[in-house]
Design a protein around this motif. Structure first.
Motif, short mmCIF file in Angstrom:
data_model
loop_
_atom_site.label_atom_id
_atom_site.label_comp_id
_atom_site.label_asym_id
_atom_site.label_seq_id
_atom_site.Cartn_x
_atom_site.Cartn_y
_atom_site.Cartn_z
N ASN A 289 0.74 -1.35 0.16
CA ASN A 289 0.02 -0.24 0.01
C ASN A 289 0.97 1.44 0.03
OD1 ASN A 289 -2.64 -1.30 0.26
ND2 ASN A 289 -1.83 -1.99 2.43
N PRO A 290 1.69 1.42 -1.00
CA PRO A 290 2.58 2.59 -1.16
C PRO A 290 1.97 3.95 -0.91
CG PRO A 290 2.32 1.63 -3.37
CD PRO A 290 1.61 0.70 -2.27
N HIS A 291 0.56 4.00 -1.36
CA HIS A 291 -0.16 5.19 -1.40
C HIS A 291 -0.48 5.97 0.17
CE1 HIS A 291 -2.99 1.86 -1.15
NE2 HIS A 291 -3.96 2.83 -0.60
N ARG A 292 -0.30 5.04 1.02
CA ARG A 292 -0.33 5.19 2.49
C ARG A 292 0.88 5.73 2.96
NH1 ARG A 292 -4.71 0.30 4.28
NH2 ARG A 292 -6.56 0.96 2.92
N SER A 293 1.83 5.54 2.20
CA SER A 293 3.36 5.81 3.02
C SER A 293 3.57 7.47 2.41
CB SER A 293 4.37 5.10 2.50
OG SER A 293 4.61 5.14 0.97
N VAL A 294 4.52 7.72 3.05
CA VAL A 294 5.35 9.15 2.75
C VAL A 294 6.81 8.37 2.39
CG1 VAL A 294 6.17 11.34 2.85
CG2 VAL A 294 3.86 10.64 3.60
N ASP A 295 7.25 8.03 1.23
CA ASP A 295 8.32 7.39 1.33
C ASP A 295 9.79 7.84 1.22
OD1 ASP A 295 9.85 5.17 0.27
OD2 ASP A 295 9.00 4.64 -1.61
N PRO A 296 10.58 7.65 2.16
CA PRO A 296 11.74 8.34 2.33
C PRO A 296 12.88 7.68 1.49
CG PRO A 296 11.38 6.86 4.25
CD PRO A 296 10.23 6.71 3.40
N VAL A 297 12.64 6.32 0.92
CA VAL A 297 13.57 5.65 0.07
C VAL A 297 13.57 6.37 -1.31
CG1 VAL A 297 14.13 3.49 -1.13
CG2 VAL A 297 13.10 3.41 1.40
#
Length: 485
Positions: A289-297
């Motif tokens: 569920n990447p849309h629920r993240s704020v992706d630091p990677v």
């Protein structure tokens, strides 16, 4: 009584001597014995200590000088002719340094230190060994500076003051060289030649002590801890290492040059060096569920790519600079987007202006790229730990002095104008305060296998460079005093 007074007093004829001469006229055979005995006594009183005599007594800077002691060079050195410097003086100094007994001593010092390496600010036994040798020479010193450092003095005690510096610390490396004097401390090694630097400076101390009556000023010897940690020089300066100093010189062994070849250059020699650690923060979520993240990677990856553009698109191609990301750390769970990523790296430049611009732009790029991807970022340059080294820049006049001394000692074919390199040295802190020159001495010998760079577990040196380094140090200092009094 000063040395000149002692020298003159030995030539006066006492009433006892007059009586002895009268006796010679009457009993020649007996008086030959008297004269010989008198001459032996006079000789012993005027040359109490030889050049390498180990019987000298300890004398600290805080105690009054012993006005009756003597410390003179052996007459075969011809040192009285060096009141005005000549090529013969250089040859005499080098000949003394290369005497078999001196070479054995220099190698012995270096090997003792090599067997028991000590890391930054832990150089207690190394410092103790140095002080013991200085005590034997009756060289005055202050201790401690920067925990284990030493500031020794040889000469008149007055101006001008010139300094020579050697670093003492080892590296956390397991030695891979198999030889009789391999490191006896697991995980620690003199893999950058600081053991040789100490030996050469102690060798210079012996030469200078023997020539002390010729010194037209004072030579300060700095034995410094923690060069590898990046703050040894700073702390030495904070404890007064550069008090009264007008110029300072240092040498580093180099596998780039054949044994005993000397090299340097005017202007920038070594780069300024800094390190950074950036923390990029976002929001954790399941990878499904990447849309629920704020992706630091993703933000960190973009920052790494953008950092490369600082040098390739913002720096003058003729102004050498480096930005390298050397560590990228995120989460451990393969099914989880982490909430933080940590980037680490280094940056280097040859001018202070370019160096400061790199520092500024690294922070801007990382922070702004994080913002693009809705993350936040902080960047630490470890400035409080003094791990930012400024560039090492040789003063042109001090470089010229080194070049002149080296050519007289080893010949023009054995002096090289070297290119600048991206390595860094905390000697640069000294060079920001007083005129300075840093130079190299070659230790490369393919037959011995001394071809590996510093910080390698296979690093080794050709010890034949030691007496040349000692003589170069001593001559640089004495000639500086001659020419700047």
């Amino acid at each position: 009584m000063n040395s000149q007074s002692r020298k003159n007093s030995s030539s006066l004829i006492s009433p006892t001597s007059i009586f002895t001469i009268i006796l010679i006229n009457s009993v020649i055979s007996i008086n030959w014995v008297v004269v010989v005995v008198a001459q032996i006594a006079s000789t012993n009183s005027n040359h109490e200590f030889s050049y390498l005599d180990g019987s000298c007594h300890t004398r600290s800077l805080d105690s009054p000088k012993n006005e009756t002691r003597t410390f003179r060079p052996p007459p075969e050195m011809g040192l009285e002719e060096c009141m005005i410097w000549s090529s013969e003086c250089s040859e005499a100094v080098l000949a003394v340094a290369r005497r078999p007994d001196n070479v054995r001593w220099l190698k012995g010092i270096r090997r003792k230190i090599h067997e028991y390496p000590e890391l930054a600010f832990e150089e207690f036994e190394t410092s103790r060994l140095i002080r013991a040798e200085l005590d034997k020479m009756e060289v005055d010193y202050h201790f401690p500076l920067a925990t284990t450092g030493i500031r020794a003095a040889i000469g008149s005690g007055g101006p001008p003051f010139v300094a020579l510096r050697a670093d003492m610390d080892a590296l956390p490396i397991q030695e891979a060289v198999e030889w009789e004097h391999k490191s006896k401390v697991a995980g620690k090694m003199h893999a950058c030649g600081h053991d040789a630097h100490v030996a050469m400076l102690l060798g210079a101390a012996k030469i200078l002590k023997a020539r002390e009556h010729l010194l037209k000023g004072t030579v300060i010897l700095l034995f410094q801890p923690a060069e590898e940690a990046g703050n040894g020089a700073k702390r030495m300066m904070g404890d007064g290492a550069l008090k009264d100093i007008e110029a300072i010189f240092a040498v580093h062994v180099s596998h780039e040059h054949p044994t005993a070849v000397i090299g340097s250059r005017p202007g920038p020699l070594l780069a300024g060096c800094g390190f950074f650690r950036a923390v990029i923060s976002g929001k954790q979520a399941r990878a499904a569920n990447p849309h629920r993240s704020v992706d630091p990677v993703l933000a960190a990856s973009a920052a790494v790519i953008s950092l490369q553009g600082i040098v390739s698109r913002e720096a003058n191609p003729l102004d050498s600079q480096v930005v390298s990301v050397t560590s990228f750390s995120g989460g451990e769970d393969l099914d989880l987007i982490p909430d933080t990523v940590v980037l680490k790296g280094t940056f280097r430049a040859f001018s202070s202006t370019s160096f400061q611009q790199l520092l500024k732009r690294i922070e801007e790029v990382i922070v702004e790229q994080a913002n693009v991807f809705r993350c936040s970022a902080t960047v630490d340059f470890f400035e409080k730990e003094y791990t930012i080294y400024p560039p090492t820049v040789n003063d042109e006049k001090m470089y010229e002095h080194v070049r002149k001394v080296a050519i007289d000692l080893v010949g023009p074919k054995n002096f090289r104008v070297v290119p600048p390199i991206m390595g860094a040295e905390d000697f640069s802190f000294y060079s920001q305060v007083v005129p300075a020159a840093f130079y190299y001495i070659g230790i490369m010998n393919k037959t011995l296998g001394s071809t590996h760079s510093g910080h390698s577990p296979h690093f080794m040196i050709d010890e034949d460079a030691l007496p040349v380094g000692a003589a170069t140090h001593a001559t640089i200092a004495e000639r500086y005093l001659n020419e700047h009094r």
